[in-house]
Enzyme design. Structure first.
Site, mmCIF file in Angstrom:
data_model
loop_
_atom_site.group_PDB
_atom_site.id
_atom_site.type_symbol
_atom_site.label_atom_id
_atom_site.label_comp_id
_atom_site.label_asym_id
_atom_site.label_seq_id
_atom_site.Cartn_x
_atom_site.Cartn_y
_atom_site.Cartn_z
ATOM 1 N N CYS A 23 6.490 -2.977 6.391
ATOM 2 C CA CYS A 23 7.170 -3.091 5.092
ATOM 3 C C CYS A 23 7.549 -1.696 4.590
ATOM 4 C CB CYS A 23 6.230 -3.782 4.107
ATOM 5 S SG CYS A 23 6.755 -3.689 2.389
ATOM 6 N N CYS A 77 6.341 -0.808 1.116
ATOM 7 C CA CYS A 77 4.897 -0.545 1.086
ATOM 8 C C CYS A 77 4.614 0.879 1.542
ATOM 9 C CB CYS A 77 4.153 -1.533 1.975
ATOM 10 S SG CYS A 77 4.360 -3.264 1.499
#
Length: 127
Positions: free
Chosen positions: A43, A46
């Site tokens: 991600c 993230c």
């Protein structure tokens, strides 16, 4: 001060939440994509937020428990039936997301990169 824990998957999340002391320090959960072999999350949002959040935590002077929750692989996360999406305690729409346990406050997506918003999330608890 800040206790940092890491858990992986929905079952570990549920097990951990069942053991939270209601009279203990506040608990915040940071939901993030799992790490690949190179040590980076699949991600990208993230990956962008994590160093900001970690730096913020090193500067925090509060008694809190901060739990990094690995939501799993991208394919699992993308499923509409992913329990992190459907469970009434989490109802995640995006990752990263930071949730204050037993509260309504949360930061989602790029909000997790904002130090001012992180500060507000932790300040709301001054009793």
């Amino acid at each position: 001060m800040v206790t940092i824990l890491k858990i992986k998957g929905f079952e570990e999340f549920v097990s951990f939440t069942d053991s939270i002391d209601p009279n203990g320090p506040i608990v915040l959960f940071y939901f993030t994509g799992s790490k690949m072999e190179n040590g980076k999350s699949w991600c990208p949002d993230c990956e962008e937020a994590e160093p900001i959040v970690k730096t913020f935590l090193t500067e925090l002077k509060k008694n809190v428990t901060f739990v990094f929750v690995d939501v799993g692989e991208r394919e699992y996360w993308k499923e509409k039936t992913c329990p992190f999406r459907t469970d009434s305690r989490t109802r995640l729409m995006v990752i990263p997301t930071i949730i204050k346990w037993k509260g309504v406050q949360r930061l989602e997506g790029s909000q997790c990169n904002n130090r001012d918003l992180l500060q507000m999330l932790f300040e709301d608890d001054d009793d």
